[in-house]
Design a protein around this motif. Structure first.
Motif: not given
Length: 605
Positions: A424-448
């Motif tokens: 949250d305090d810096a851009a993730p690396s361009a090859t960071s594995r988390v950039l593949a797709f949105d996962g479980l945590r993002k849905l209730p933290l951000v999406t909804n």
């Protein structure tokens, strides 16, 4: 590993020696360069058969490969004797077994033949097809021998009677009262009718001869280790797998399939003899399925041992992207009166049952690729190959499997300088594995974000229950379809809540091997090492994360799609004199709607 015997022109079939299940016949028949089986190989009297190894050997049906019967021992070979035709055996079927009685019926109907079985790493076959070594481990009765000549099975007592021979002599010799060396000589009559001989079998060894166990240098490696070793070293051109290596790999692979440790589809390309299991009798046999053994195990292990991946339905993606059809709104159910008028039978507006529609929808899966690459020197491979095989294989498998769980849980495609739930305090690396797709945590933290709440302290039953019911009630009210995923520190705090039932309290329903170590209101609690500590808002910074969180997911509301299962390759780079291992997977992950997860964050741990 088995060998179908060549049926001799004398009485070579399985023969019943008496009505109590005694059978006999030629287990092995001699051949030569002009008398080969259908696979171009042959036994001779010089073949090492290990007749002196064991006093008795099991009798199986179809080498234990029959889909219904399986590897059931239906009797024992009591004696073996080599003569001018081959190796004659006498065996006793265990007629207490219904399988043995069924097999005995087939013997009496003369539809079975003998086939010998050996172990892959003990067998040696010359380039000319001469079987030089084939220690007999078991004898099987089979209706489908690879060599169709001279292998019919008939009842020996019936054969004695048909030939006009006294069965009393047979029974006396069985009791040890007659001359062991007496034979009924084969010849022909003036009419050309064959006079069959029935050899009297001699005990192959002393009754108490010790069994011999032979181990190869690959004995401590399982099928997947050996497949990994083959993939690793054969690419270099400096190592060619031996015939014995390939045979032992085939043997172990089949055993792994039979025990459920490997998917049966893994061995779809392995050659077979007739309808029976085939040994890889020469170099090159089985080469095409070796990578499948290794890759299949990678995927199976990821699904069996991970915490997050096994929670969700997995589909194969025939295309990328792939639109997966899902159900939509349900049809409406009405109260209607009894049908009384003829007009009620029409489909028009007067029908007493109002019409409604079944809704439909779709979710789009877009596969993304995860990959790892590891290099190591040729010297390392040369100096410590066998000890390194299990270690390197397990490390590669674990790293890829953990990466899949990590992305399913923490995936976030946000690339901005702030806002990614993992950085949250810096851009993730361009090859960071988390950039593949949105996962479980993002849905209730951000999406909804309405599906998330802050604990503001230690967790409680009330907080966990209210968090679960942030999801749509149609999901939250199905505890068996829900699961909690927490970090290790949060789990330690949950242990102080009396309502949380740990594995010692729910006994046989515990599934600790898949990560479930507790339950709350019937919802399993799983601890994942991939769940990070975070900031107060549930998002993680690059440093200073001290808060725990608990994500509640509705399992049927998510789907994992794969376009490529985990695949691993090994290449030798001669210009570096080094090896490079690469493992890849292409998968997708998506929710069916925005109500299928909730989160309790800002937990003091």
């Amino acid at each position: 590993m088995e060998r179908d015997t060549i049926r001799a022109p004398v009485l070579t079939a399985a023969k019943a020696l008496d009505l109590e299940g005694r059978i006999g016949g030629y287990l092995v028949v001699w051949g030569d360069a002009t008398k080969r089986d259908l696979h171009g190989e042959f036994f001779t009297p010089d073949t090492e058969l290990g007749l002196e190894w064991y006093p008795r050997r099991p009798v199986l049906y179809q080498h234990g490969l029959d889909g219904e019967m399986g590897p059931v021992m239906i009797g024992q070979i009591e004696s073996l004797r080599a003569d001018d035709t081959g190796v004659w055996v006498q065996a006793q079927l265990d007629l207490r077994s219904r399988w043995a009685r069924a097999v005995m019926d087939l013997v009496q109907r003369e539809v079975l033949g003998w086939s010998s079985g050996s172990l892959p790493h003990l067998v040696a076959v010359g380039t000319d097809g001469h079987i030089r070594r084939w220690p007999i481990v078991e004898g099987s009765l089979t209706p489908s021998p690879a060599e169709p000549r001279y292998t019919d099975a008939v009842a020996v007592k019936a054969a004695f009677e048909a030939l006009g021979l006294p069965t009393e002599d047979l029974l006396e010799r069985d009791a040890g009262e007659a001359d062991e060396n007496m034979d009924i000589v084969t010849g022909t009559t003036g009419r050309g009718d064959a006079i069959k001989r029935l050899p009297v079998a001699q005990e192959a060894v002393r009754p108490h001869a010790p069994a011999i166990e032979v181990r190869s240098k690959y004995a401590d490696l399982d099928a997947v280790d050996m497949a990994f070793m083959h993939t690793w070293l054969s690419r270099s051109g400096q190592w060619t797998p031996s015939v014995n290596f390939m045979r032992e790999l085939a043997h172990k692979a089949y055993r792994a399939v039979d025990s459920g440790q490997l998917d049966a589809g893994t061995l779809r390309a392995l050659p077979v003899k007739s309808d029976e299991l085939m040994h890889t009798g020469s170099e090159g046999f089985g080469q095409e399925w070796v990578p499948d053994v290794w890759s299949s195990e990678l995927w199976r292990k990821a699904r069996a041992e991970n915490v997050v991946l096994p929670l969700f339905r997995i589909v194969e993606m025939p295309s990328n992207p792939f639109e997966l059809p899902i159900s939509g709104t349900d049809p409406t159910v009405y109260y209607v009166p009894e049908t009384q008028d003829e007009d009620d039978l029409t489909l028009g507006s007067t029908n007493p049952i109002p019409d409604s529609q079944i809704g439909s929808g779709k979710v789009t899966l877009r596969a993304k690729k995860l990959a790892l690459r590891v290099g190591f020197s040729a010297e390392l491979a040369e100096d410590a190959t066998l000890p390194l095989i299990p270690l390197y294989r397990e490390q590669a498998l674990r790293a890829m499997a953990d990466a899949i769980d990590h992305v399913l849980l923490n995936g976030d495609t946000t690339t901005a300088a702030t806002g990614n739930i993992n950085s949250d305090d810096a851009a993730p690396s361009a090859t960071s594995r988390v950039l593949a797709f949105d996962g479980l945590r993002k849905l209730p933290l951000v999406t909804n974000a309405a599906n998330g709440q802050s604990a503001g302290g230690v967790p409680s039953v009330a907080l966990l229950r209210s968090t679960r019911f942030l999801m749509d009630p149609r999901y939250a009210l199905r505890p068996k379809d829900c699961a909690w995923i927490v970090d290790g520190s949060t789990y330690a705090k949950l242990l102080s809540i009396s309502e949380v039932a740990t594995v010692d309290k729910f006994g046989p329903y515990a599934t600790v091997l898949t990560g479930e170590i507790a339950k709350l209101d019937g919802v399993p609690i799983l601890v994942s090492p991939e769940m990070p500590l975070t900031q107060d808002d549930g998002k993680a910074n690059t440093t200073g994360n001290t808060k725990g969180q608990a994500v509640c997911v509705y399992r049927p509301g998510w789907v994992v799609g794969y376009r490529r299962r985990i695949a691993a390759t090994m290449d030798y780079l001669p210009y570096y004199d080094a090896y490079q291992m690469v493992a890849t997977v292409r998968l997708a992950f998506a929710p069916l709607d925005s109500e299928v997860a909730s989160v309790l964050y800002n937990i003091t741990v």
